[in-house]
Write an enzyme that holds these catalytic residues in place. Structure first.
Site, short mmCIF file in Angstrom:
data_model
loop_
_atom_site.label_atom_id
_atom_site.label_comp_id
_atom_site.label_asym_id
_atom_site.label_seq_id
_atom_site.Cartn_x
_atom_site.Cartn_y
_atom_site.Cartn_z
N ARG A 92 0.79 -1.24 0.00
CA ARG A 92 0.00 0.00 0.00
C ARG A 92 0.83 1.29 0.00
NH1 ARG A 92 -5.00 0.55 3.57
NH2 ARG A 92 -3.48 0.81 5.24
N ASP A 93 2.13 1.22 -0.20
CA ASP A 93 2.92 2.45 -0.28
C ASP A 93 4.07 2.26 -1.27
OD1 ASP A 93 3.67 5.05 0.23
OD2 ASP A 93 4.67 4.64 2.12
N LEU A 94 3.75 1.70 -2.42
CA LEU A 94 4.78 1.44 -3.42
C LEU A 94 5.15 2.73 -4.15
CD1 LEU A 94 3.48 -1.89 -4.97
CD2 LEU A 94 5.51 -1.60 -3.54
#
Length: 287
Positions: A91-93
């Site tokens: 969720r934070d690529l």
């Protein structure tokens, strides 16, 4: 931890718990959690990586070759396939969360926003990623829909050597997406008109997908992969495993081997060295 009064933050506990479980060549390795002389001193001991891709992209004199981009992307996709196999969403690529060793090994890092998921899928927080690096986050995230757009942005940024959708606000970000991919509608995205906030925005009328105009040098297989990653319809987006099988990685130029990736100066460790003061020179002369 100095400002914490109620113990370890839940986000930190999640990150530590996940990292202790994960063992994969393309995931940063947490070797140990160490407590210092006070409980407020908590240290995560991780395997060392010399670079992060954001610093590299800002400091490289010439961009990565397409063979090197493919090498990076294959490693990223293998790491993501492993995460999704273990029911974990990152969720934070973004490029700043992708580390690289001097041996060309890419590792996914920063699991502060990562979550485990199950079946049936439970709703998750929809807005968790900074605006400039992503496109649209869905309220109902799946392993494929949550990673696709971010991976597409990373691939495009590596190919173009600059961010694909550099929006500074949600409105500007949406407009950039529409300019690039066309205006969404019920034909290409069934259920679009029923999304919660659709009535609050007036999107520009853009009937065309402009990825081919943006990446004129990219092969048909490369464009197909980008289109799969940026697909509006969440039900038709590819998984990490699907992307690994893309013909883009099987055509020339073939991905180079990680050990053949170039090495770079350690930009993250640069320190501005000022001229020594008279006091320090005096101390040195006395030593």
């Amino acid at each position: 931890m100095d400002k914490e009064k109620d113990g370890i933050p839940i986000s930190s506990l999640r990150e530590i718990t996940l990292l202790l479980r994960l063992r994969h060549p393309n995931i940063v390795e947490l070797k140990e959690v160490v407590v210092g002389s006070h409980l407020e001193s908590l240290f995560l001991v991780m395997s060392y990586c010399e670079q992060d891709l954001a610093s590299l992209l800002e400091n490289m004199q010439s961009p990565f070759s397409e063979a090197q981009v493919k090498c990076i992307m294959l490693q990223l996709l293998r790491g993501l396939a492993y995460l999704h196999h273990n029911f974990i969403l990152h969720r934070d690529l973004k490029v700043s969360n992708l580390l690289m060793t001097d041996k060309g090994c890419v590792k996914i890092a920063d699991f502060g926003l990562a979550r485990t998921y199950g079946i049936p899928l439970q709703p998750m927080t929809p807005r968790v990623i900074e605006i400039p690096r992503v496109s649209v986050c869905q309220c109902q995230q799946t392993a494929s829909s949550s990673f696709c757009r971010a991976v597409g942005c990373i691939l495009a940024e590596l190919l173009a050597h600059k961010p694909l959708l550099p929006g500074t606000s949600e409105i500007q970000q949406l407009d950039l997406i529409v300019q690039l991919l066309g205006t969404p509608n019920e034909n290409i995205w069934p259920g679009f008109s029923h999304l919660p906030l659709v009535g609050q925005y007036s999107l520009r009328k853009q009937p065309y997908n402009n990825l081919k105009n943006k990446f004129t040098w990219l092969s048909e297989a490369g464009l197909r992969l980008l289109n799969l990653l940026f697909m509006y319809n969440p039900q038709r987006r590819a998984s990490a495993k699907d992307c690994l099988e893309s013909s883009y990685f099987k055509e020339k130029p073939l991905p180079c081997e990680p050990e053949l990736m170039p090495t770079f100066p350690h930009h993250r460790n640069k320190r501005v060295t000022s001229a020594p003061s008279a006091e320090s020179q005096s101390k040195r002369s006395k030593v």
